[in-house]
Scaffold this motif. Structure first.
Motif, PDB file in Angstrom:
ATOM      1  N   GLN A  94       9.168  -3.814   9.126  1.00  0.00           N
ATOM      2  CA  GLN A  94       9.160  -2.402   8.763  1.00  0.00           C
ATOM      3  C   GLN A  94       8.045  -1.644   9.481  1.00  0.00           C
ATOM      4  O   GLN A  94       6.995  -2.205   9.818  1.00  0.00           O
ATOM      5  CB  GLN A  94       9.008  -2.248   7.257  1.00  0.00           C
ATOM      6  N   SER A  95       8.254  -0.360   9.668  1.00  0.00           N
ATOM      7  CA  SER A  95       7.326   0.459  10.439  1.00  0.00           C
ATOM      8  C   SER A  95       5.991   0.644   9.744  1.00  0.00           C
ATOM      9  O   SER A  95       5.000   0.990  10.381  1.00  0.00           O
ATOM     10  CB  SER A  95       7.954   1.830  10.716  1.00  0.00           C
ATOM     11  N   THR A  96       5.948   0.425   8.427  1.00  0.00           N
ATOM     12  CA  THR A  96       4.700   0.602   7.688  1.00  0.00           C
ATOM     13  C   THR A  96       3.793  -0.615   7.765  1.00  0.00           C
ATOM     14  O   THR A  96       2.671  -0.591   7.256  1.00  0.00           O
ATOM     15  CB  THR A  96       4.993   0.891   6.203  1.00  0.00           C
ATOM     16  N   MET A  97       4.269  -1.696   8.373  1.00  0.00           N
ATOM     17  CA  MET A  97       3.509  -2.948   8.417  1.00  0.00           C
ATOM     18  C   MET A  97       2.197  -2.766   9.173  1.00  0.00           C
ATOM     19  O   MET A  97       2.164  -2.276  10.294  1.00  0.00           O
ATOM     20  CB  MET A  97       4.341  -4.035   9.082  1.00  0.00           C
ATOM     21  N   THR A  98       1.082  -3.152   8.542  1.00  0.00           N
ATOM     22  CA  THR A  98      -0.211  -3.147   9.208  1.00  0.00           C
ATOM     23  C   THR A  98      -0.558  -4.563   9.635  1.00  0.00           C
ATOM     24  O   THR A  98       0.053  -5.540   9.191  1.00  0.00           O
ATOM     25  CB  THR A  98      -1.316  -2.609   8.284  1.00  0.00           C
ATOM     26  N   ARG A  99      -1.563  -4.654  10.476  1.00  0.00           N
ATOM     27  CA  ARG A  99      -1.982  -5.970  10.972  1.00  0.00           C
ATOM     28  C   ARG A  99      -2.431  -6.877   9.827  1.00  0.00           C
ATOM     29  O   ARG A  99      -2.085  -8.055   9.764  1.00  0.00           O
ATOM     30  CB  ARG A  99      -3.108  -5.788  11.990  1.00  0.00           C
ATOM     31  N   ASN A 100      -3.189  -6.306   8.891  1.00  0.00           N
ATOM     32  CA  ASN A 100      -3.689  -7.098   7.766  1.00  0.00           C
ATOM     33  C   ASN A 100      -2.541  -7.561   6.857  1.00  0.00           C
ATOM     34  O   ASN A 100      -2.527  -8.695   6.378  1.00  0.00           O
ATOM     35  CB  ASN A 100      -4.700  -6.281   6.959  1.00  0.00           C
TER      36      ASN A 100
ATOM     37  N   ILE B 190      -9.703 -14.849  15.418  1.00  0.00           N
ATOM     38  CA  ILE B 190      -8.674 -13.909  15.874  1.00  0.00           C
ATOM     39  C   ILE B 190      -9.269 -12.543  16.217  1.00  0.00           C
ATOM     40  O   ILE B 190      -8.636 -11.741  16.910  1.00  0.00           O
ATOM     41  CB  ILE B 190      -7.567 -13.788  14.807  1.00  0.00           C
ATOM     42  N   LYS B 191     -10.493 -12.291  15.750  1.00  0.00           N
ATOM     43  CA  LYS B 191     -11.125 -10.989  16.013  1.00  0.00           C
ATOM     44  C   LYS B 191     -11.301 -10.751  17.517  1.00  0.00           C
ATOM     45  O   LYS B 191     -11.050  -9.652  18.012  1.00  0.00           O
ATOM     46  CB  LYS B 191     -12.473 -10.906  15.301  1.00  0.00           C
ATOM     47  N   ALA B 192     -11.743 -11.774  18.210  1.00  0.00           N
ATOM     48  CA  ALA B 192     -11.939 -11.627  19.662  1.00  0.00           C
ATOM     49  C   ALA B 192     -10.611 -11.393  20.369  1.00  0.00           C
ATOM     50  O   ALA B 192     -10.546 -10.677  21.382  1.00  0.00           O
ATOM     51  CB  ALA B 192     -12.631 -12.865  20.222  1.00  0.00           C
ATOM     52  N   PHE B 193      -9.546 -11.970  19.851  1.00  0.00           N
ATOM     53  CA  PHE B 193      -8.222 -11.755  20.435  1.00  0.00           C
ATOM     54  C   PHE B 193      -7.761 -10.326  20.202  1.00  0.00           C
ATOM     55  O   PHE B 193      -7.275  -9.662  21.122  1.00  0.00           O
ATOM     56  CB  PHE B 193      -7.229 -12.750  19.839  1.00  0.00           C
ATOM     57  N   PHE B 194      -7.931  -9.824  19.011  1.00  0.00           N
ATOM     58  CA  PHE B 194      -7.507  -8.460  18.702  1.00  0.00           C
ATOM     59  C   PHE B 194      -8.300  -7.431  19.517  1.00  0.00           C
ATOM     60  O   PHE B 194      -7.768  -6.378  19.864  1.00  0.00           O
ATOM     61  CB  PHE B 194      -7.674  -8.169  17.212  1.00  0.00           C
TER      62      PHE B 194
ATOM     63  N   PHE C 205       0.788  -4.785  15.562  1.00  0.00           N
ATOM     64  CA  PHE C 205       0.764  -3.930  14.381  1.00  0.00           C
ATOM     65  C   PHE C 205      -0.529  -3.127  14.326  1.00  0.00           C
ATOM     66  O   PHE C 205      -1.588  -3.608  14.730  1.00  0.00           O
ATOM     67  CB  PHE C 205       0.913  -4.767  13.105  1.00  0.00           C
ATOM     68  N   PRO C 206      -0.472  -1.900  13.816  1.00  0.00           N
ATOM     69  CA  PRO C 206      -1.675  -1.066  13.724  1.00  0.00           C
ATOM     70  C   PRO C 206      -2.609  -1.576  12.624  1.00  0.00           C
ATOM     71  O   PRO C 206      -2.176  -2.279  11.702  1.00  0.00           O
ATOM     72  CB  PRO C 206      -1.122   0.315  13.380  1.00  0.00           C
ATOM     73  N   GLU C 207      -3.882  -1.198  12.709  1.00  0.00           N
ATOM     74  CA  GLU C 207      -4.833  -1.576  11.670  1.00  0.00           C
ATOM     75  C   GLU C 207      -4.561  -0.805  10.381  1.00  0.00           C
ATOM     76  O   GLU C 207      -4.761  -1.319   9.287  1.00  0.00           O
ATOM     77  CB  GLU C 207      -6.263  -1.330  12.143  1.00  0.00           C
TER      78      GLU C 207
END
Length: 857
Positions: A596-602, A828-832, A641-643
Motif C-alpha cells: 500500500q502507498s501509505t507503507m513507511t520504511r519502519n 541497515i542504517k548505513a545501507f539506508f 519506502f519513505p521514512e
C-alpha cells in the motif's frame, strides 16, 4: 551489554548453578496460608444491575449500579397504515463457484411441483437450455424488501445508589435516574468518594444530543460533582466544565481521569496531565497544575496521571506514569508525589509500583492491590509486596476484586460478576483455617506475561484437581519497566535454583537458548505413553513446526497464521515464492505496487523483515542465511519506502479500493478463522485469493504460526507428573461457554478434531454463546464494502480446503529476537543512508548474526 548476550550468559550459568539436585526430590506441599472463601452476600443484577463504584465509611457500604433493560414494541406504520419494510442486505457476489456434477435422480412429484409454480410470482428471466454445465455465471445482488415483524426494541437505563451493611442487607436505596433510548440522553454515575469525615460525594456525566432543524448535530455534556445526605438524597454542587472552562477551540478538552475529596472540602480532579483542586463551598480553583509544563527529564516521550490517593496523613498523592525512550530502550517509570497546595506544586516523587486501583490500608501495609492472581499488601515504602489472598489457589472467580473494601486483615468485601454462577453482586472474602484445607502437592508455574486464558485455566485446575495445587508466578506483574527485565528476573531465579515445573511462554522469550542449554524437557515421551492425548491427535504441521531435531519441547493449544495474501489471478497458487518472483509478477500490472502507498520504511521493517528473521536461520543447526540474494532483495525493497507518509489529502476510499483495482497487490494477512477466505475475497480483493507465505530461504513456504498459550516443562521440574497433567489439561481445556465450539476462542485449535469442527461450523451461520444461558445465538455474517454493508455467505468446501492448505503449509513458529533485530537495525542504517550496498550490509549482518546465534546456543 545487550540483553540477549546477558540472557545467554545467564542461561549458560544455569547448568553449573547447583540446580541438578532438584531432580528426584519429593514434590513440596502447597501452602494453605492465603486461601479464602468467596460468599455472595447480595445479588444485584436482577434488580439493580451491575455495580460501577463502591466505597465504605467504616459503618456501611455505598455503591452505584446501572440496570439496562429492553422491551419489544410495535414498529411505526407508514402513511397508508402498512408496516414499514426493511431492505435486505445485498448478498456479496462470489467469483469462484463449484460446478455440481452429481445430480440426484430421485423422482419428482409433478402435481406438487405444479402447485408451487402456480403460487409463485416469477420475474422475467432468460431460459438456460442446457443445464448440464453452466459456463457463465452472472453475479446478482439480492435487494428484495423484507417486511419487518412490526416491532422494534426500546432500551431503558436506570441508575441507583444503594446503602447496605457488611452482610449485604439493604439499608437505603434510591433510583437516581431513568431514561430510554428514545430520549437522546445518557447519564453515567461511575464514581463515589467517601471522606474520613463521613461525607459522601459522587461524580456523574449527563449527555444530551440530537440534531437541529437543519440536521446538524447538537449536544451538551455536564460533568457534575454531587453530594448525598444520610437518606441518599442528591444535591448537584457544580459542573467541572463551568469552573475549569477548557478551551476546546484549541484542543483543550476536559475529562475526569481521577477524582477525590479531602477532609477540607477540596475536590481534586485530574484531566490529561493536569491536576485541579477546587474549593467546594466557594467553587474556586485553588490549584491548576499542568505537569507537561514542568521539567520532567531527558528523553520523556509521554506521561499521564494514573490516579489520586488519599494518604494516611490526609494529603493527596498523585501517581504519575512517565514513558521514556533512551537508546531505543522503552522504559515506563511510575512515581507517587504528594500535592503541596501551599506551594502549588508536587513534592519530590518516590518510586511507586505500576498498579491501578490501589486501596489505602492500615497496619503493616500502605496499600492493598489486586490483580487476577492475588490480593497483595505493599509495605510502607512501596518496595515489597506480600500475598494476602491467593485468588487462584482459592479457586475464586475473577469477580472484580479491584473494588476491594477491607473489613479486617482476614476479611474483605468486593463486587463484580461471578463467572461460575453468572450473577452480579457483592461478595465477602473470608480467610479459611489452614487446618480445614486438605493437603495438595505444589505445582509451580512461571508466566512471563499475564494471559486471561491461563488465569481461567489455573483457577479451574485448582478448583477441581484434588492432587495438585498451582502456584502461579507472573513475572510481568512485579513492577518491571520492560520485558528484558522480566526475562532477566526469570533467569536469575533459575540460576538461584528457584525452578518452576512449568513455564508459560510467548514469542519474545529466548526459547532457542533455553532449548539449547537443556532447560526444557522433551514432551515426546509423555505424549507417547499418555492414554488420552497423543501426537496423532495434533495438527501435523504444527507438530513439525514446533519440533527441534524431532523433539517437542513445547506445545500451544491455539495458533494463528501470518502470511502474505494476494490475488490468485496475479500470483498463481504457489507458496514460498521469492521476492524476485513476486516483484516480477507485479511488473506485469501497469502502475501496480506490491504494498500500500501509505507503507513507511519502519512499518515495512516491523511487518515484514522482523517477521521473517526466523526464515533465515536453521533452528536445528544454528546456521544463518542472511548473505543471500533473497535477503539482499528484501533490504532493497525496504529502502524504497519513505521514512514518513504525509496523510494530508489522504483518500482512504481510494486506498481501500486499490486492492480491488490492482493498484496494490499484496497485504499482510493474520488468519485465525476459516471464514477469512470469504471475508478477504469479498471485502478486500473482490476476487479469489492465494495465501503466499513470506518470501523464505531454500524453498520454505514462509507461512508463520503465531502461538497462544505456549507452554513447556522444565527439565529439572520437581513435579514432572503434575506438570504433564497441567500441560495436557491446557491443550484440551475449553472454557465453559465454549464447550461446544473451539472456534469461539478466535484462533485455530491445535487438536485436529477441534480444527475439523471449526471448519464445519464455518459452513453454517456464525453464532456466539449467550453468557448466561450458554445457548447458541445465531446471527448473519455481514461486512462493509466501500460505503455499504453486504451479507457474507457461509464457507464452501473449497473455501475450507484453502485454509486447510494454508495450515498444512506452516513452516516456522514466529518468535521475536530482540538482539537479532538490534543487529539488523544497527547495520541497515548505513545501507539506508547510501554508505553501504545491500550486499555489503547483508554480509555484515550474516557475520554478526552467526556469532550471536553461536554464542546463545
Amino acid at each position: 551489554m545487550r540483553f540477549k548476550k546477558i540472557a545467554a550468559i545467564l542461561t549458560a550459568a544455569i547448568l553449573s548453578a547447583g540446580v541438578l539436585s532438584a531432580c528426584g526430590k519429593t514434590p513440596p506441599t502447597a501452602s494453605k496460608d492465603h486461601i479464602y472463601s468467596a460468599e455472595m452476600i447480595l445479588q444485584t443484577d436482577e434488580k439493580y444491575g451491575y455495580i460501577s463504584s463502591i466505597v465504605s465509611d467504616g459503618t456501611a457500604l455505598y455503591f452505584y449500579t446501572q440496570k439496562w433493560e429492553q422491551v419489544k414494541v410495535d414498529a411505526p406504520l407508514d402513511d397508508g397504515g402498512e408496516p414499514i419494510v426493511v431492505p435486505a442486505l445485498p448478498i456479496a457476489p462470489r467469483l469462484d463457484i463449484d460446478v455440481v456434477s452429481d445430480v440426484s435422480e430421485e423422482p419428482v412429484d409433478e402435481e406438487e411441483t405444479e402447485e408451487i409454480i402456480e403460487d409463485t410470482e416469477v420475474a422475467d428471466v432468460d431460459v438456460v437450455e442446457d443445464f448440464d454445465v453452466v459456463e457463465d455465471v452472472i453475479d446478482i445482488a439480492v435487494t428484495t424488501d423484507v417486511v419487518s415483524d412490526n416491532s422494534y426494541y426500546i432500551s431503558t437505563t436506570k441508575n441507583y445508589i444503594v446503602k447496605t451493611d457488611f452482610d449485604g442487607n439493604i439499608i437505603t436505596e434510591k433510583e437516581l435516574s431513568s431514561y430510554t433510548s428514545e430520549e437522546n440522553r445518557y447519564e453515567n454515575f461511575n464514581r463515589l468518594i467517601c471522606t474520613d469525615s463521613g461525607k459522601l460525594f459522587g461524580y456523574k456525566q449527563v449527555s444530551t444530543y440530537g440534531t437541529d432543524e437543519n440536521g446538524n448535530y447538537i449536544g451538551e455534556e455536564k460533568n457534575l460533582l454531587v453530594e448525598y445526605d444520610s437518606n441518599l438524597n442528591e444535591t448537584e454542587l457544580f459542573d467541572f466544565i463551568d469552573i475549569i472552562k477548557p478551551d476546546e477551540a484549541n484542543g483543550d478538552y476536559f475529562y475526569v481521569n481521577a477524582l477525590l475529596v479531602d477532609n477540607n472540602d477540596n475536590a481534586y480532579v485530574t484531566s490529561g496531565t493536569r491536576i485541579f483542586a477546587i474549593d467546594i463551598p466557594t467553587k474556586q480553583i485553588i490549584l491548576d497544575l499542568d505537569l507537561m509544563k514542568d521539567e520532567t527529564g531527558t528523553g520523556v516521550s509521554d506521561m499521564y496521571l494514573q490516579n489520586l490517593y488519599m494518604m494516611p496523613d490526609g494529603s493527596v498523592g498523585a501517581v504519575l506514569n512517565t514513558y521514556t525512550i533512551i537508546d531505543d530502550e522503552y522504559t515506563n517509570v511510575t512515581t507517587l508525589s504528594t500535592v503541596n497546595l501551599a506551594q502549588k506544586k508536587l513534592n519530590d516523587p518516590v518510586d511507586f509500583p505500576n498498579i491501578y486501583n490501589a486501596v489505602p490500608a492500615e497496619g503493616d501495609y500502605s496499600f492493598y492491590y489486586s490483580d487476577q492472581i492475588a490480593v497483595y499488601g505493599y509495605n510502607k515504602d512501596f518496595t515489597e509486596r506480600s500475598v494476602i489472598v491467593d485468588v487462584l489457589a482459592s479457586g475464586i472467580s475473577n469477580i472484580g476484586i479491584n473494588t476491594l473494601i477491607p473489613l479486617s486483615p482476614t476479611e474483605f468485601i468486593t463486587s463484580g460478576y461471578d463467572e461460575d454462577s453468572a450473577v452480579e453482586g457483592l461478595f465477602k472474602l473470608t480467610k479459611l483455617d489452614p487446618e480445614t484445607i486438605p493437603d495438595k502437592k505444589l505445582l509451580k508455574v512461571a508466566s512471563l506475561y499475564q494471559d486471561y486464558y491461563l488465569i481461567r485455566y489455573v483457577r479451574e485446575f485448582n478448583k477441581t484437581n484434588t492432587e495438585y495445587q498451582i502456584e502461579l508466578k507472573d513475572y510481568s506483574s512485579t513492577g518491571y519497566t520492560n520485558f528484558n527485565q522480566v526475562v532477566t528476573s526469570f533467569n536469575n531465579d533459575i540460576i538461584a535454583g528457584n525452578i518452576p515445573d512449568v513455564i508459560y511462554l510467548n514469542e519474545q522469550v529466548p526459547y532457542d537458548s533455553y532449548v539449547s542449554k537443556g532447560l526444557m524437557m522433551d514432551l515426546t515421551p509423555l505424549f507417547e505413553k499418555d492414554p488420552d492425548l497423543n501426537m496423532d491427535m495434533l495438527v501435523p504441521s504444527m507438530v513439525e513446526a514446533l519440533s527441534v531435531e524431532d523433539k517437542l519441547y513445547s506445545i500451544a493449544p491455539y495458533f494463528s497464521i501470518r502470511t502474505l495474501v494476494g490475488k490468485e489471478s496475479i500470483f498463481g497458487n504457489e507458496t514460498g515464492q521469492t521476492l524476485a518472483e513476486l516483484e516480477e509478477k507485479a511488473k506485469a500490472i501497469p502502475g501496480a505496487k506490491l504494498f500500500q502507498s501509505t507503507m513507511t520504511r519502519n512499518e515495512f521493517m516491523n511487518s515484514f523483515v522482523y517477521n521473517v528473521m526466523g526464515n533465515y536461520i536453521d533452528k536445528e543447526t544454528g546456521e544463518c542465511y542472511f548473505d543471500t540474494p533473497d535477503f539482499e532483495a528484501l533490504l532493497e525493497l525496504a529502502k524504497t519506502f519513505p521514512e514518513e507518509f504525509n496523510y494530508d489529502n489522504y483518500d482512504w476510499m481510494a486506498e481501500e479500493n486499490a486492492y480491488r483495482e490492482n493498484r496494490t497487490l499484496l497485504n499482510f494477512a493474520y488468519v485465525s478463522d476459516f471464514r477469512s477466505v470469504v471475508n478477504t475475497e469479498i471485502t478486500t480483493y473482490d476476487d479469489a485469493i492465494v495465501y503466499l507465505g513470506y518470501p523464505a530461504h531454500d524453498g520454505e513456504t514462509g507461512i508463520l504460526a503465531y502461538l497462544q498459550g505456549e507452554v513447556g516443562i522444565m527439565a529439572k521440574a520437581k513435579n514432572p507428573d503434575g506438570a504433564w497433567d497441567f500441560v495436557k489439561g491446557l491443550v484440551t481445556y475449553r472454557e465453559e461457554a465454549h464447550q461446544n465450539s473451539p472456534s469461539q476462542r478466535g484462533m485455530f485449535p491445535i487438536l485436529q478434531a477441534d480444527l475439523d469442527l471449526y471448519a464445519k461450523e464455518a459452513m453454517d451461520r456464525p453464532f456466539y454463546f449467550d453468557y448466561e444461558t450458554r445457548e447458541k445465538i445465531y446471527y448473519d455474517n455481514t461486512t462493509w464494502v466501500g460505503d455499504g454493508e453486504v451479507s457474507v455467505p457461509n464457507n464452501t468446501e473449497a473455501d475450507n480446503a484453502k485454509v486447510y492448505a494454508l495450515i498444512d503449509g506452516i513452516s516456522t513458529v514466529m518468535r521475536s529476537d530482540n538482539e537479532l533485530q538490534n543487529i539488523i537495525e544497527d547495520d541497515i542504517k548505513a545501507f539506508f543512508s547510501g554508505q553501504k550496498t545491500a550486499k555489503e550490509t547483508a554480509a555484515i549482518i550474516q557475520d554478526r548474526a552467526s556469532t550471536y546465534i553461536t554464542e546463545s546456543r
